[in-house]
Design a protein around this motif. Structure first.
Motif, short mmCIF file in Angstrom:
data_model
loop_
_atom_site.label_atom_id
_atom_site.label_comp_id
_atom_site.label_asym_id
_atom_site.label_seq_id
_atom_site.Cartn_x
_atom_site.Cartn_y
_atom_site.Cartn_z
N UNK A 61 117.03 34.67 66.89
CA UNK A 61 117.84 33.27 66.99
C UNK A 61 117.08 32.79 68.49
N UNK A 62 117.23 33.53 69.42
CA UNK A 62 116.81 32.82 70.60
C UNK A 62 115.26 32.69 70.84
N UNK A 63 114.55 33.89 70.22
CA UNK A 63 113.32 33.42 70.17
C UNK A 63 112.89 32.26 69.20
N UNK A 64 113.41 31.76 68.03
CA UNK A 64 113.26 30.87 67.49
C UNK A 64 113.56 29.63 67.78
N UNK A 65 114.61 29.52 68.66
CA UNK A 65 115.25 28.51 69.46
C UNK A 65 114.65 28.01 70.58
N UNK A 66 114.47 28.68 71.53
CA UNK A 66 114.03 28.28 72.87
C UNK A 66 112.56 28.96 73.20
N UNK A 67 112.15 30.04 72.80
CA UNK A 67 110.73 30.52 73.32
C UNK A 67 109.58 30.13 72.43
N UNK A 68 109.50 30.26 71.46
CA UNK A 68 108.51 29.85 70.37
C UNK A 68 108.10 28.21 70.37
N UNK A 69 109.22 27.56 70.43
CA UNK A 69 108.77 26.00 70.37
C UNK A 69 107.93 25.92 71.84
N UNK A 70 108.09 26.33 72.73
CA UNK A 70 107.52 26.31 73.90
C UNK A 70 105.96 26.52 73.84
N UNK A 71 105.61 27.78 73.03
CA UNK A 71 104.29 28.05 72.73
C UNK A 71 103.69 27.11 71.95
N UNK A 72 104.34 26.54 71.19
CA UNK A 72 103.73 25.68 70.11
C UNK A 72 103.60 24.31 70.76
N UNK A 73 104.41 23.82 71.64
CA UNK A 73 104.12 22.54 72.36
C UNK A 73 102.98 22.97 73.42
N UNK A 74 102.87 24.19 74.03
CA UNK A 74 101.90 24.36 74.96
C UNK A 74 100.37 24.32 74.33
N UNK A 75 100.36 24.70 73.42
CA UNK A 75 99.17 24.65 72.24
C UNK A 75 98.87 23.19 71.88
#
Length: 52
Positions: free
Chosen positions: A25-39
């Motif tokens: 939950x923490x990865x999908x809600x907070x961490x992974x969207x930041x990597x997508x936004x960065x790309x």
């Protein structure tokens, strides 16, 4: 005490299951969207720099 062994394993299983759910939950809600936004930002900057 052998009668407590199933409860010990059930406790381990439930704790690891809830830990895994919390981690997903923490990865999908907070961490992974930041990597997508960065790309997306990197692609946008690359396209802007190629136009000039």
């Amino acid at each position: 005490m052998p009668q407590l062994i199933p409860f010990y394993f059930l406790n381990q299983l439930s704790f690891s299951f809830f830990t895994l759910l919390a981690l997903i939950y923490i990865l999908s809600k907070y961490i992974l969207p930041l990597f997508t936004f960065q790309q997306v930002i990197r692609m946008y900057i690359t396209k802007l720099s190629n136009k000039s």
